[in-house]
Design a protein around this motif. Sequence first.
Motif, mmCIF file in Angstrom:
data_model
loop_
_atom_site.group_PDB
_atom_site.id
_atom_site.type_symbol
_atom_site.label_atom_id
_atom_site.label_comp_id
_atom_site.label_asym_id
_atom_site.label_seq_id
_atom_site.Cartn_x
_atom_site.Cartn_y
_atom_site.Cartn_z
ATOM 1 N N THR A 158 4.978 -75.920 -3.587
ATOM 2 C CA THR A 158 4.557 -74.634 -4.130
ATOM 3 C C THR A 158 4.823 -74.608 -5.630
ATOM 4 O O THR A 158 5.515 -75.485 -6.169
ATOM 5 N N ASP A 159 4.299 -73.595 -6.295
ATOM 6 C CA ASP A 159 4.549 -73.458 -7.729
ATOM 7 C C ASP A 159 6.037 -73.310 -8.025
ATOM 8 O O ASP A 159 6.507 -73.696 -9.086
ATOM 9 N N ASP A 160 6.790 -72.761 -7.065
ATOM 10 C CA ASP A 160 8.232 -72.603 -7.252
ATOM 11 C C ASP A 160 8.959 -73.944 -7.241
ATOM 12 O O ASP A 160 10.065 -74.056 -7.758
ATOM 13 N N ASP A 161 8.349 -74.971 -6.637
ATOM 14 C CA ASP A 161 8.975 -76.290 -6.545
ATOM 15 C C ASP A 161 8.841 -77.099 -7.829
ATOM 16 O O ASP A 161 9.575 -78.047 -8.048
ATOM 17 N N PRO A 213 9.138 -77.266 -11.771
ATOM 18 C CA PRO A 213 9.687 -76.532 -12.912
ATOM 19 C C PRO A 213 8.673 -76.448 -14.055
ATOM 20 O O PRO A 213 7.898 -77.388 -14.268
ATOM 21 N N PRO A 214 8.671 -75.338 -14.792
ATOM 22 C CA PRO A 214 7.708 -75.149 -15.887
ATOM 23 C C PRO A 214 8.130 -75.840 -17.173
ATOM 24 O O PRO A 214 7.598 -75.564 -18.223
#
Length: 75
Positions: free
Chosen positions: A41-44, A46-47
């Motif tokens: 997921t996008d949460d997995d 890091p940005p």
Amino acid sequence: MEITAREFDQRPSQILAAAAHGETITITKNGTAVARVVPITDDDVPPYPTDPMGAVQLPDLGLPDLTDEEKGMGS
């Protein structure tokens, strides 16, 4: 979803596509679970860069700058 290692070997693209659509796939070998393919997921992710060193700050040693010739860039 549960599949055998042989099934995974035969159709990896379809298995990965299923994971990309949110499916968790457990891979078995001789009836025993050995691996799991899970969606990311996008949460997995890091940005920010995950470089272990991060930014490196070198101290100023007060040395003179090298000329191109001293750097080996002369003609």
